[in-house]
Every structure is written in structure tokens, then in C-alpha cells.
Design an enzyme around this catalytic site. Structure first.
Site, PDB file in Angstrom:
ATOM      1  N   HIS A   1      -8.540  -2.800  -6.275  1.00  0.00           N
ATOM      2  CA  HIS A   1      -8.514  -2.946  -4.818  1.00  0.00           C
ATOM      3  C   HIS A   1      -9.625  -2.078  -4.212  1.00  0.00           C
ATOM      4  CE1 HIS A   1      -7.199  -2.765  -0.676  1.00  0.00           C
ATOM      5  NE2 HIS A   1      -6.470  -3.844  -0.915  1.00  0.00           N
TER       6      HIS A   1
ATOM      7  N   LYS B   1       0.840  -1.205   0.000  1.00  0.00           N
ATOM      8  CA  LYS B   1       0.000   0.000   0.000  1.00  0.00           C
ATOM      9  C   LYS B   1       0.879   1.261   0.000  1.00  0.00           C
ATOM     10  CE  LYS B   1      -3.722  -2.701   1.952  1.00  0.00           C
ATOM     11  NZ  LYS B   1      -4.901  -2.797   2.807  1.00  0.00           N
TER      12      LYS B   1
ATOM     13  N   SER C   1      -6.781  -8.972   6.716  1.00  0.00           N
ATOM     14  CA  SER C   1      -6.261  -9.317   8.043  1.00  0.00           C
ATOM     15  C   SER C   1      -5.664 -10.723   8.111  1.00  0.00           C
ATOM     16  CB  SER C   1      -7.348  -9.125   9.104  1.00  0.00           C
ATOM     17  OG  SER C   1      -7.735  -7.763   9.174  1.00  0.00           O
TER      18      SER C   1
HETATM   19  P1  13P Z   1      -4.666  -6.235   5.558  1.00  0.00           P
HETATM   20  O1  13P Z   1      -3.929  -7.534   5.460  1.00  0.00           O
HETATM   21  O2  13P Z   1      -3.884  -5.137   6.192  1.00  0.00           O
HETATM   22  O3  13P Z   1      -6.040  -6.429   6.151  1.00  0.00           O
HETATM   23  O4  13P Z   1      -4.900  -5.732   4.047  1.00  0.00           O
HETATM   24  C1  13P Z   1      -5.432  -6.624   3.129  1.00  0.00           C
HETATM   25  C2  13P Z   1      -5.368  -6.010   1.791  1.00  0.00           C
HETATM   26  O5  13P Z   1      -6.048  -5.049   1.506  1.00  0.00           O
HETATM   27  C3  13P Z   1      -4.412  -6.557   0.823  1.00  0.00           C
HETATM   28  O6  13P Z   1      -4.611  -6.038  -0.447  1.00  0.00           O
END
Ligand code: 13P
Length: 251
Positions: free
Chosen positions: A98, A14, A213
């Protein structure tokens, strides 16, 4: 997991990591990977770090992924990055649609469709994300929402190219919340996606990742489900130790 499928564990960094941090994380992941591993691993740094991470990963099996792409190869599209540029910098995968792109940047299923086609045309592999919000789940609309996103997002894909497609089921309520879907909840939607895909893209074997998560503690139970072929990991991919544990759980 079907026996012919190689699991994929992808880390979505991200909007995290400076250049120095990205290089260090890529180096640690590369060094810590089991060389005899049967799992494919990929990382999706921010655009600014793609070239640096590509350099760190040269000669390693770790794949490079981008977090988004525009659908045109070049032109007057200020701020956009094309699949051609992503291929040029060494990407193998591109995350498309996403939920954070849909929510904060107005991404639509029609846009996802154009992007997925452009990414495939460039010889890259789209990781197309779908998933319902909490309100949609509570209203009993999960399968309907996922079906709509897939039918629109993958409409008209070339069935031969579709062999390169990856789909990620990421329930919005599980992303970054610490509230993971249970293995049964994830499996239910994955089985549904698996059953729907032949209608949408033909008979290609498409890998289905779960995201939301995922941690070293819950990865094994999730990945033991028959229709989970890997994971798209956010928070737990920002440290090599936790990301490598998740990759090991997929083996
Ligand atoms: P998390 O693993 O932080 O929940 O994020 C999942 C995600 O959006 C992966 O693209």
C-alpha cells in the site's frame, strides 16, 4: 468487467477501530449484505482486531484481509506478522505494498515481491497495490511508474499461483483526498495493467481493483468501466452503510 470475473469490494480500515468498534462494524456488514449478491466482499481490520472480526464473520461469505505481512514464516522479527499467522487467524487476503506502507514505512518493490511470494506460498491471496504520485502524474510518468512497480513487485511469481493475485491501482493523489480518478483515468491505467500482466505473470485472470476516494456516489461509474473488477475502499469502508452501498454498486 470480464464476465468470468467476480467483483471484489474490499474495505481497508487502515489504523482505525478498537476491538468493540471492529466487532460492531463486522456485524453490521455481515447483517446488511445482500445474501443473493454476486459480489465478493472483504474487510481488512488492523492486526489487533483480526481474530475478533474473524469470529464475527464465521460462516459468512465476507472475507478477512490483513493490511500487510512480513515474508518470513516465523523468527526474530520484532513487530512483524507472518503469512502463516494470518492464515491461522482466518485471513483470505493480504494487502501488500500500500502507498502508505511505501511512504511511511520504507516499503520497496523488492520487499513487495518477497511479501507477495510468501503470501502466495502460504495459500493466501495478495492484493498488491501500485500507483503514481501527483508529481509523477503531472510529469506524464503514470504508466512508467505503474509498470516499474508491477514488473518488480510481481517478478518471478509462479504463473499457477498468480491466479490468486489481486492488483489494486491506487493513485496516491486520490487516496484520502476526496479527489477520485475519473472513470476514464482509472480505466486507462487498468487497461494498461491488464495488457502488461501476461508478460509479468502469465495468463492468469487477475482481478484489478481501483482505490482512491471511492464513495457510494462515484462507485457505479467507476465500476462500469470494463477493466475495473472491484474497489479497495478506505474512508467509506469505516461505516457499514457507505461500504454496503459501494458493494451494491458493484453487483
Ligand atoms: P480512501 O478510500 O480513503 O481514499 O483510501 C483508499 C485506500 O487507500 C484504500 O486502500
Amino acid at each position: 468487467m470480464l464476465p468470468e470475473i467476480t467483483p471484489l469490494i474490499a474495505g481497508n480500515w487502515k489504523m482505525h477501530k478498537t476491538l468493540a468498534e471492529a466487532r460492531a462494524l463486522a456485524r453490521e456488514i455481515r447483517a446488511g449484505l445482500d445474501p443473493a449478491g454476486t459480489v465478493e466482499v472483504a474487510v481488512a481490520p488492523p492486526f489487533t482486531a483480526l481474530a475478533a472480526v474473524a469470529a464475527e464473520l464465521t460462516g459468512s461469505p465476507v472475507g478477512l484481509a490483513a493490511q500487510d505481512a512480513f515474508w518470513e514464516p516465523q523468527g526474530a522479527f520484532t513487530g512483524a506478522i507472518s503469512p502463516l499467522m494470518l492464515q491461522d487467524v482466518g485471513c483470505r487476503y493480504v494487502i501488500i505494498g500500500h502507498s502508505e506502507r511505501r511512504r511511511h514505512f520504507g516499503e520497496t518493490d523488492a520487499g513487495v515481491n518477497r511479501k507477495a511470494k510468501a503470501v502466495l506460498d502460504q495459500g493466501l491471496r495478495p492484493i498488491v497495490c501500485v500507483g503514481e504520485t501527483l508529481a509523477q502524474r503531472e510529469a506524464g510518468e503514470t504508466l512508467e511508474v505503474v509498470s516499474r512497480q508491477l514488473r518488480a513487485g510481481l517478478a518471478g511469481l509462479d504463473p499457477v499461483q498468480a491466479a490468486a493475485l489481486v492488483v489494486a491501482y491506487e493513485p496516491v493523489w486520490a487516496i484520502g483526498t476526496g479527489r477520485t480518478a475519473t472513470p476514464a483515468q482509472a480505466q486507462e491505467v487498468h487497461a494498461f495493467i491488464r495488457s502488461l500482466l501476461p508478460e509479468v505473470v502469465g495468463n492468469a485472470v487477475v482481478r484489478l481493483l481501483y482505490g482512491g476516494s471511492v464513495t457510494p456516489d462515484n462507485a457505479a461509474a467507476l465500476l462500469a468501466q470494463p477493466d475495473l473488477d472491484g474497489a479497495l475502499v478506505g474512508g467509506a469502508s469505516l461505516q457499514a452503510a457507505s461500504f454496503l452501498k459501494i458493494a451494491a454498486a458493484a453487483a
